[in-house]
Write an enzyme that holds these catalytic residues in place. Structure first.
Site, short mmCIF file in Angstrom:
data_model
loop_
_atom_site.label_atom_id
_atom_site.label_comp_id
_atom_site.label_asym_id
_atom_site.label_seq_id
_atom_site.Cartn_x
_atom_site.Cartn_y
_atom_site.Cartn_z
N HIS A 11 38.83 35.38 46.50
CA HIS A 11 38.49 35.55 47.92
C HIS A 11 37.12 36.20 48.05
O HIS A 11 36.28 35.79 48.84
CB HIS A 11 39.48 36.48 48.62
CG HIS A 11 40.79 35.84 48.90
ND1 HIS A 11 41.94 36.21 48.26
CD2 HIS A 11 41.13 34.86 49.76
CE1 HIS A 11 42.93 35.48 48.71
NE2 HIS A 11 42.48 34.65 49.63
N ASP A 68 33.02 47.85 45.06
CA ASP A 68 34.30 48.53 45.13
C ASP A 68 34.50 48.86 46.59
O ASP A 68 33.55 49.22 47.29
CB ASP A 68 34.34 49.79 44.26
CG ASP A 68 35.80 50.19 43.98
OD1 ASP A 68 36.62 49.29 43.73
OD2 ASP A 68 36.12 51.38 44.02
N GLY A 151 44.11 40.86 51.90
CA GLY A 151 44.40 42.30 51.88
C GLY A 151 44.94 42.80 53.21
O GLY A 151 45.91 42.27 53.77
N LYS A 198 34.04 37.36 60.45
CA LYS A 198 34.40 38.54 59.65
C LYS A 198 33.21 38.95 58.78
O LYS A 198 32.85 40.12 58.70
CB LYS A 198 35.63 38.28 58.78
CG LYS A 198 35.95 39.51 57.93
CD LYS A 198 36.99 39.33 56.87
CE LYS A 198 36.90 40.47 55.87
NZ LYS A 198 37.74 40.32 54.70
N HIS A 203 32.26 45.27 55.94
CA HIS A 203 31.66 46.25 55.04
C HIS A 203 30.95 45.56 53.87
O HIS A 203 29.82 45.88 53.55
CB HIS A 203 32.76 47.20 54.53
CG HIS A 203 34.02 46.49 54.11
ND1 HIS A 203 34.65 45.55 54.89
CD2 HIS A 203 34.76 46.54 52.97
CE1 HIS A 203 35.72 45.08 54.27
NE2 HIS A 203 35.80 45.66 53.09
N ARG A 204 31.61 44.54 53.29
CA ARG A 204 30.97 43.83 52.17
C ARG A 204 29.80 42.98 52.66
O ARG A 204 28.78 42.86 52.00
CB ARG A 204 31.98 42.96 51.43
CG ARG A 204 32.02 43.23 49.94
CD ARG A 204 33.07 42.45 49.21
NE ARG A 204 34.05 41.84 50.06
CZ ARG A 204 35.15 42.47 50.51
NH1 ARG A 204 35.40 43.70 50.13
NH2 ARG A 204 35.98 41.86 51.33
P1 IMP Z 1 38.73 46.60 45.26
O1 IMP Z 1 37.41 46.80 45.90
O2 IMP Z 1 38.84 45.25 44.62
O3 IMP Z 1 39.13 47.73 44.36
O4 IMP Z 1 39.81 46.48 46.39
C1 IMP Z 1 40.19 47.44 47.26
C2 IMP Z 1 41.32 46.95 48.14
O5 IMP Z 1 40.86 47.12 49.49
C3 IMP Z 1 41.66 45.46 48.05
O6 IMP Z 1 42.69 45.22 47.17
C4 IMP Z 1 42.13 45.13 49.44
O7 IMP Z 1 43.48 45.40 49.58
C5 IMP Z 1 41.35 46.10 50.30
N1 IMP Z 1 40.20 45.43 50.90
C6 IMP Z 1 38.90 45.50 50.50
N2 IMP Z 1 38.12 44.75 51.31
C7 IMP Z 1 38.96 44.19 52.20
C8 IMP Z 1 38.73 43.30 53.29
O8 IMP Z 1 37.62 42.83 53.58
N3 IMP Z 1 39.82 42.97 53.99
C9 IMP Z 1 41.06 43.44 53.71
N4 IMP Z 1 41.34 44.25 52.70
C10 IMP Z 1 40.27 44.64 51.95
#
Ligand code: IMP
Length: 219
Positions: A11, A68, A151, A198, A203-204
């Site tokens: 994703h 992250d 997520g 989105k 944030h990303r």
């Molecule tokens: P990581 O950055 O892969 O360690 O993930 C952190 C967790 O934050 C993910 O498993 C998601 O559950 C949640 N997360 C991060 N970005 C998003 C987003 O854009 N939408 C929804 N959940 C997010």
């Protein structure tokens, strides 16, 4: 420009490719033969994002970036934060984490459900290391809504949304859209936004656009 994105999350790879556009070719570590899990042992988003990018750079020797991200819920003192992916017990799936959060907040009133997604991207290019941060403010909804994203997206209600949100075409042809945000008076969840919508606020998305600007400026 070819960059390795240190993620096993399809994703995120797809989302990042969409945000960065055709000038960038993103590849996963797995497609270059690196299939082991990338270590993530830090206690901050900055440390984890750096650890992941560094790991890829050391093992593959290629320009790369890692992200992250986490969800900070004010009622939980900023948690689950860096532990967002592992919020529920065991080896949780997205739905386990989301259901746990809905359960924990079930009696919490709307005004106290404030939260934010935070992301930190670390870029390693040549011998340069650079970090970018993005924050999306919102609230945790009381029920799941929408089928998009991943997520916690079905329960994250951003404070502001792009004003073209009713028009899927406008959002999907404008993935870099940043202006014209309007208050999210209808309580639309991230998972109800078209993908481009989105990405325009996420944030990303903020991190990726800042990274793309930086890469263009150093050419
Ligand atoms: P990581 O950055 O892969 O360690 O993930 C952190 C967790 O934050 C993910 O498993 C998601 O559950 C949640 N997360 C991060 N970005 C998003 C987003 O854009 N939408 C929804 N959940 C997010």
């Amino acid at each position: 420009m070819k960059l390795v994105f240190a993620t096993g999350n399809s994703h995120k790879l797809q989302e990042a490719q969409e945000i960065l556009g055709p000038g960038f070719t993103l590849v996963s570590p797995a497609s270059l033969g690196l299939t082991e899990e990338i270590p993530e042992t830090g206690t901050t988003l900055e440390a984890n994002s750096l650890e992941k990018a560094d790991y890829i750079y050391k093992h593959l020797g290629t320009d790369c970036f890692a992200d992250d991200s986490g969800l900070e819920v004010d009622y939980l003192g900023g948690g689950p934060g860096v532990y967002t992916a592992r919020y529920a017990d065991g080896e949780p799936q997205y739905k386990d984490n989301l259901e746990k959060l809905l359960h924990v907040l079930k009696d919490v009133p709307w005004e106290k459900r404030t939260a934010r997604f935070r992301a930190v991207v670390t870029l390693i290019i040549g011998n340069e290391v650079k970090q970018f941060e993005g924050v999306l403010e919102g609230r945790i909804g009381t029920e799941r809504k929408g089928n998009g994203g991943f997520g916690y997206d079905p329960i994250f209600i951003p404070n502001e949304i792009p004003d073209q949100v009713g028009n899927d075409d406008a959002c999907s042809v404008m993935p870099g859209l940043t202006g014209h945000l309007v208050p999210n008076t209808q309580g639309i969840a991230n998972a109800e936004l078209p993908e481009g919508g989105k990405n325009a606020i996420s944030h990303r998305g903020q991190c990726m656009r800042a990274m793309a600007e930086y890469l263009k400026s150093r050419k």
